[in-house]
Design a protein around this motif. Structure first.
Motif, short mmCIF file in Angstrom:
data_model
loop_
_atom_site.label_atom_id
_atom_site.label_comp_id
_atom_site.label_asym_id
_atom_site.label_seq_id
_atom_site.Cartn_x
_atom_site.Cartn_y
_atom_site.Cartn_z
N MET A 39 0.71 -1.06 -0.18
CA MET A 39 0.06 -0.06 0.01
C MET A 39 0.81 1.20 -0.03
O MET A 39 2.17 1.50 0.45
CB MET A 39 -0.72 -0.13 1.22
N ALA A 40 0.32 2.32 -0.50
CA ALA A 40 1.15 3.63 -0.52
C ALA A 40 0.58 4.37 0.80
O ALA A 40 -0.65 4.28 0.93
CB ALA A 40 0.61 4.43 -1.58
N MET A 41 1.63 4.70 1.52
CA MET A 41 1.15 5.79 2.68
C MET A 41 1.30 7.21 2.15
O MET A 41 2.51 7.38 1.77
CB MET A 41 1.96 5.46 3.87
N ASP A 42 0.43 7.93 2.06
CA ASP A 42 0.58 9.26 1.96
C ASP A 42 1.23 9.53 0.60
O ASP A 42 2.27 10.51 0.38
CB ASP A 42 1.82 10.26 2.84
N GLY A 43 0.76 8.75 -0.33
CA GLY A 43 1.11 8.78 -1.63
C GLY A 43 2.22 8.06 -2.11
O GLY A 43 2.72 8.14 -3.32
N ALA A 44 3.03 7.53 -1.09
CA ALA A 44 4.38 6.88 -1.29
C ALA A 44 4.45 5.66 -1.07
O ALA A 44 3.83 5.33 -0.25
CB ALA A 44 5.43 7.50 -0.58
N HIS A 45 4.95 4.80 -2.02
CA HIS A 45 4.88 3.14 -1.86
C HIS A 45 6.29 3.03 -1.08
O HIS A 45 6.25 2.04 -0.53
CB HIS A 45 5.19 2.51 -3.43
N GLU A 46 7.23 3.85 -1.23
CA GLU A 46 8.25 3.73 -0.52
C GLU A 46 8.89 4.93 0.15
O GLU A 46 8.51 6.05 -0.39
CB GLU A 46 9.45 3.27 -1.43
N ARG A 47 9.54 4.68 1.27
CA ARG A 47 10.14 6.02 1.88
C ARG A 47 11.41 5.63 2.72
O ARG A 47 11.74 4.62 2.83
CB ARG A 47 9.21 6.76 2.84
N SER A 48 12.32 6.86 2.90
CA SER A 48 13.40 6.34 3.53
C SER A 48 13.19 7.17 5.16
O SER A 48 12.94 8.28 5.03
CB SER A 48 14.73 7.17 2.76
N VAL A 49 13.50 6.26 5.92
CA VAL A 49 13.20 7.00 7.08
C VAL A 49 14.61 6.76 7.98
O VAL A 49 15.53 5.77 7.72
CB VAL A 49 12.19 6.18 7.74
N PHE A 50 14.78 7.30 9.11
CA PHE A 50 15.95 7.41 10.01
C PHE A 50 15.47 7.62 11.47
O PHE A 50 14.49 8.10 11.70
CB PHE A 50 16.69 8.35 9.59
N ASN A 51 16.11 6.59 12.27
CA ASN A 51 15.81 6.43 13.65
C ASN A 51 16.88 7.68 14.37
O ASN A 51 17.63 8.01 13.81
CB ASN A 51 15.83 5.02 13.95
N PRO A 52 16.63 7.63 15.69
CA PRO A 52 17.41 8.78 16.48
C PRO A 52 19.01 8.20 16.52
O PRO A 52 19.77 8.91 16.77
CB PRO A 52 16.96 8.47 17.95
N ALA A 53 19.22 6.94 15.95
CA ALA A 53 20.55 6.53 15.87
C ALA A 53 21.46 6.83 14.67
O ALA A 53 22.45 6.45 14.53
CB ALA A 53 20.68 5.04 16.48
N GLY A 54 20.37 7.43 13.86
CA GLY A 54 20.98 7.82 12.70
C GLY A 54 20.80 6.69 11.27
O GLY A 54 21.14 6.93 10.42
#
Ligand code: 9UW
Length: 128
Positions: A39-54
């Motif tokens: 499924m797409a979330m907010d129109g995006a099928h993929e996204r790059s995310v980062f956590n507090p550890a970078g």
């Protein structure tokens, strides 16, 4: 590598082929999820995310992921999806970290954000 990684996937893939895709754990090959649940979330099928550890992750969202087992308590800390709490999601078979399970009061109430690099696409049948 014996199985094409998602990043190798042909760009012009038919939606039907996408729906038939089976995604397996890159480490133990247990079935994790299917293209029909992507499924797409907010129109995006993929996204790059980062956590507090970078640490950076390229994730894709799926409505269902039977191969993922929740681990530990849920948290809203630094959530990548507003309105959703996340729980670590491990491979049900080998325990490797595959991504996160999200739960919230929005629609869908539950979905999974899975790290693309930790999934492989099931080998095609003999007809390729
Ligand atoms: O949504 C998430 C999952 N891990 C962090 S950090 N945020």
């Amino acid at each position: 590598r014996d199985a094409p990684r998602l990043s190798d996937r042909p760009e012009k893939e038919s939606a039907a082929a996408e729906r038939e895709r089976v995604y397996r754990c890159a480490r133990c090959r247990v079935l994790v999820t299917r293209g029909r649940w992507e499924m797409a979330m907010d129109g995006a099928h993929e996204r790059s995310v980062f956590n507090p550890a970078g640490l950076v992750f390229r994730i894709a969202c799926f409505r269902e992921a039977p191969g993922v087992a929740e681990f530990g308590a849920s948290s809203t800390e630094f959530t990548w999806f507003r309105g959703y709490a996340w729980t670590i999601g491990l491979c049900r078979s080998c325990g490797v970290h595959l991504g996160w399970r999200y739960e919230g009061s929005l629609e869908p109430a539950v979905f999974y954000g899975l790290v693309r690099a930790r999934l492989v696409v099931q080998e095609e049948g003999p007809d390729g």
